[in-house]
Design an enzyme around this catalytic site. Structure first.
Site, PDB file in Angstrom:
ATOM      1  N   TYR A  92     -70.311  63.377 101.221  1.00 25.18           N
ATOM      2  CA  TYR A  92     -69.813  63.615 102.588  1.00 25.18           C
ATOM      3  C   TYR A  92     -68.581  64.492 102.680  1.00 25.18           C
ATOM      4  O   TYR A  92     -68.123  64.777 103.776  1.00 25.18           O
ATOM      5  CB  TYR A  92     -69.551  62.277 103.304  1.00 25.18           C
ATOM      6  CG  TYR A  92     -68.647  61.310 102.562  1.00 25.18           C
ATOM      7  CD1 TYR A  92     -67.267  61.456 102.588  1.00 25.18           C
ATOM      8  CD2 TYR A  92     -69.174  60.249 101.841  1.00 25.18           C
ATOM      9  CE1 TYR A  92     -66.444  60.571 101.901  1.00 25.18           C
ATOM     10  CE2 TYR A  92     -68.361  59.364 101.156  1.00 25.18           C
ATOM     11  CZ  TYR A  92     -66.992  59.530 101.191  1.00 25.18           C
ATOM     12  OH  TYR A  92     -66.196  58.661 100.508  1.00 25.18           O
ATOM     13  N   LYS A  93     -68.021  64.921 101.538  1.00 22.01           N
ATOM     14  CA  LYS A  93     -66.819  65.766 101.591  1.00 22.01           C
ATOM     15  C   LYS A  93     -67.257  67.229 101.635  1.00 22.01           C
ATOM     16  O   LYS A  93     -67.806  67.684 102.626  1.00 22.01           O
ATOM     17  CB  LYS A  93     -65.890  65.425 100.431  1.00 22.01           C
ATOM     18  CG  LYS A  93     -65.253  64.035 100.602  1.00 22.01           C
ATOM     19  CD  LYS A  93     -64.464  63.570  99.407  1.00 22.01           C
ATOM     20  CE  LYS A  93     -63.869  62.185  99.676  1.00 22.01           C
ATOM     21  NZ  LYS A  93     -63.449  61.494  98.453  1.00 22.01           N
ATOM     22  N   ASP A 122     -65.033  62.489  87.909  1.00 23.45           N
ATOM     23  CA  ASP A 122     -65.202  62.249  89.340  1.00 23.45           C
ATOM     24  C   ASP A 122     -64.997  63.599  90.035  1.00 23.45           C
ATOM     25  O   ASP A 122     -63.907  64.177  89.981  1.00 23.45           O
ATOM     26  CB  ASP A 122     -64.175  61.205  89.805  1.00 23.45           C
ATOM     27  CG  ASP A 122     -64.331  60.832  91.270  1.00 23.45           C
ATOM     28  OD1 ASP A 122     -64.799  61.685  92.060  1.00 23.45           O
ATOM     29  OD2 ASP A 122     -63.953  59.711  91.636  1.00 23.45           O
TER      30      ASP A 122
HETATM   31  C1  LIG Z   1     -63.499  60.153  98.360  1.00 25.90           C
HETATM   32  C2  LIG Z   1     -63.396  59.651  96.953  1.00 25.90           C
HETATM   33  C3  LIG Z   1     -64.158  58.561  96.546  1.00 25.90           C
HETATM   34  C4  LIG Z   1     -65.015  57.848  97.556  1.00 25.90           C
HETATM   35  O1  LIG Z   1     -65.702  56.772  97.083  1.00 25.90           O
HETATM   36  P1  LIG Z   1     -66.795  56.092  98.022  1.00 25.90           P
HETATM   37  O2  LIG Z   1     -67.376  55.057  97.180  1.00 25.90           O
HETATM   38  O3  LIG Z   1     -67.748  57.163  98.443  1.00 25.90           O
HETATM   39  O4  LIG Z   1     -66.104  55.553  99.236  1.00 25.90           O
HETATM   40  C5  LIG Z   1     -64.099  58.185  95.211  1.00 25.90           C
HETATM   41  N1  LIG Z   1     -63.306  58.843  94.324  1.00 25.90           N
HETATM   42  C6  LIG Z   1     -62.533  59.885  94.713  1.00 25.90           C
HETATM   43  C7  LIG Z   1     -61.692  60.598  93.733  1.00 25.90           C
HETATM   44  C8  LIG Z   1     -62.559  60.305  96.037  1.00 25.90           C
HETATM   45  O5  LIG Z   1     -61.804  61.327  96.437  1.00 25.90           O
END
Ligand SMILES: *Cc1c(COP(=O)(O)O)cnc(C)c1O
Length: 408
Positions: A222-223, A197
């Site tokens: 989006y990050k 991830d």
């Molecule tokens: C931000 C984040 C997510 C976000 O998941 P979404 O399905 O886009 O809401 C998932 N895993 C990690 C480690 C994150 O930091």
């Protein structure tokens, strides 16, 4: 305070990345230290959205699926992200959210390891990964176990019963970074597959999925990639898995020939089989335009500046005696600073009230994202000064700063 204003202005004048700030549209009076949660707005996005809405949608209408090649946009944007994460052409597609992509990647990986029952994750990391793993395990009904262990015990927890190591490279709370290549090799040595991830990695520092020999990866648009609120996510699969992998969300746009409307499902070639339904074209166009901000950018230089910003910020606030949750070794962390304070929520609200925008994470974390493409040394120095003042004067200690909002 070790640095003066003149010192930090000098650092900005000699900063090789200084000009990239022009690529972003930033509000006045705000020091934005939350690009790890929602990236800032790249200037290229607004013009693209205007064009896509007015011309491609407004005039082209359904013809734009062909004339503007909307249909292949997921792969094109995927390839652009691939260049930032060490993934070759044709191995990344943009689709869905990170959570949904985790479901697809894990479903595919478990099918490739049908004789094994353990899904291994880091305890205390972002919970959606473990939630998705538990939900999929329950759905499969084959007795899979979701095993959560501390970061430094992951390698030792790898054994012949482990099907998949599902690991987030950078911990969202502390910013601590796992060693991707080493853990992937350790997983492979026991016959397990890896899913990485990259939510807090992609666009933040150099990632090399190819060199690490990773099997699958997912991450956020989006990050650090600045694709906008709710931007679609990405999913990677190593080319060696393409022919054999099957994912559980067998929607029509992951079909080999969607417009044959065939009765039976047969997966598309390559990474395209990781798609499910119709892509969100508007959001994907915004993400594509946002990636222009990375054109010509050397992510090694981005990480190097993030490390200098980290040293500046932590040095300036050292006298406050707040615990530092983030590793001091640059190789063992991403590009955030996490400080501990028992009233972290209220302190963060007070900071936001003064225009210094970071965020709070349970139970006691003040989180500051360092995004060198649009942050100056002067910004980070000013943010540190405001934090020092808020702590010294207890300005955070007011009832309105303790009131919890829905989104923190
Ligand atoms: C931000 C984040 C997510 C976000 O998941 P979404 O399905 O886009 O809401 C998932 N895993 C990690 C480690 C994150 O930091």
């Amino acid at each position: 305070m070790a640095y003066t204003l003149a010192d930090v202005q000098q650092l900005d004048r000699h900063d090789p990345l200084a000009d990239y700030r022009q690529r972003f549209s930033l509000p006045d009076g705000v020091i934005y230290l939350d690009g790890n949660s929602l990236g800032a707005l790249p200037r290229s996005v607004r013009a693209r959205m205007d064009e896509v809405v007015a011309t491609q949608w407004g005039e082209g209408l359904i013809r734009s699926w062909n004339t503007h090649d909307w249909i292949d946009l997921p792969g094109r944007v995927g390839d652009r992200i691939g260049r930032l994460i060490g993934a070759g052409p044709g191995t990344v597609t943009v689709a869905d959210s990170t959570s949904v992509n985790l479901f697809k990647a894990l479903g595919a990986a478990l099918r490739l390891r049908q004789d094994r029952r353990v899904i291994l994750l880091e305890a205390g990391d972002f919970p959606t990964d473990a939630y998705i793993a538990s939900g999929l395990a329950e759905l499969m009904g084959k007795g899979h176990e979701v095993r959560l262990v501390a970061a430094d015990e992951l390698a030792a927890a790898l054994g012949p019963e482990v099907a998949v190591l599902l690991a987030t490279e950078v911990n969202y709370r502390t910013g601590a970074r796992l060693e991707m290549a080493g853990l992937t090799a350790a997983a492979h040595a026991v016959g397990a597959l890896t899913i990485w991830d990259l939510c807090h990695s992609a666009g933040a520092f150099p990632v090399d999925l190819g060199a690490a020999d990773a099997d699958f990866a997912v991450g956020c648009g989006y990050k650090y990639l600045n694709g906008g609120p709710g931007a679609p996510a990405f999913i990677y699969a190593a080319a060696r898995h393409h022919a054999g992998m099957r994912q559980p969300l067998t929607g029509w746009l992951g079909h080999a020939a969607p417009f044959s409307f065939a009765a039976d499902y047969s997966p598309a070639e390559g990474i395209a089989r990781m798609r499910a339904g119709t892509p969100p074209i508007l959001s994907m166009q915004a993400l594509d335009a946002a990636l222009d901000a990375f054109e010509g950018v050397d992510l090694r230089a981005v990480k190097a500046k993030a490390d200098r910003l980290f040293d500046l910020f932590t040095g300036e606030v050292a006298g406050l005696g707040l615990g530092l949750a983030t590793p001091t070794d640059p190789g063992r962390r991403g590009t955030q600073v996490s400080l501990r304070h028992p009233e972290a929520y209220a302190v963060m609200q007070a900071l936001i009230g003064r225009g210094v925008v970071g965020d709070f994470r349970e139970p006691d974390i003040l989180r500051f994202g360092l995004t060198p493409l649009y942050l100056r040394f002067e910004d980070v120095w000013n943010a540190a000064r405001v934090l020092c003042e808020i702590i010294a004067t207890s300005a955070w200690d007011r009832p309105e700063f303790r009131r919890r909002a829905k989104v923190v």
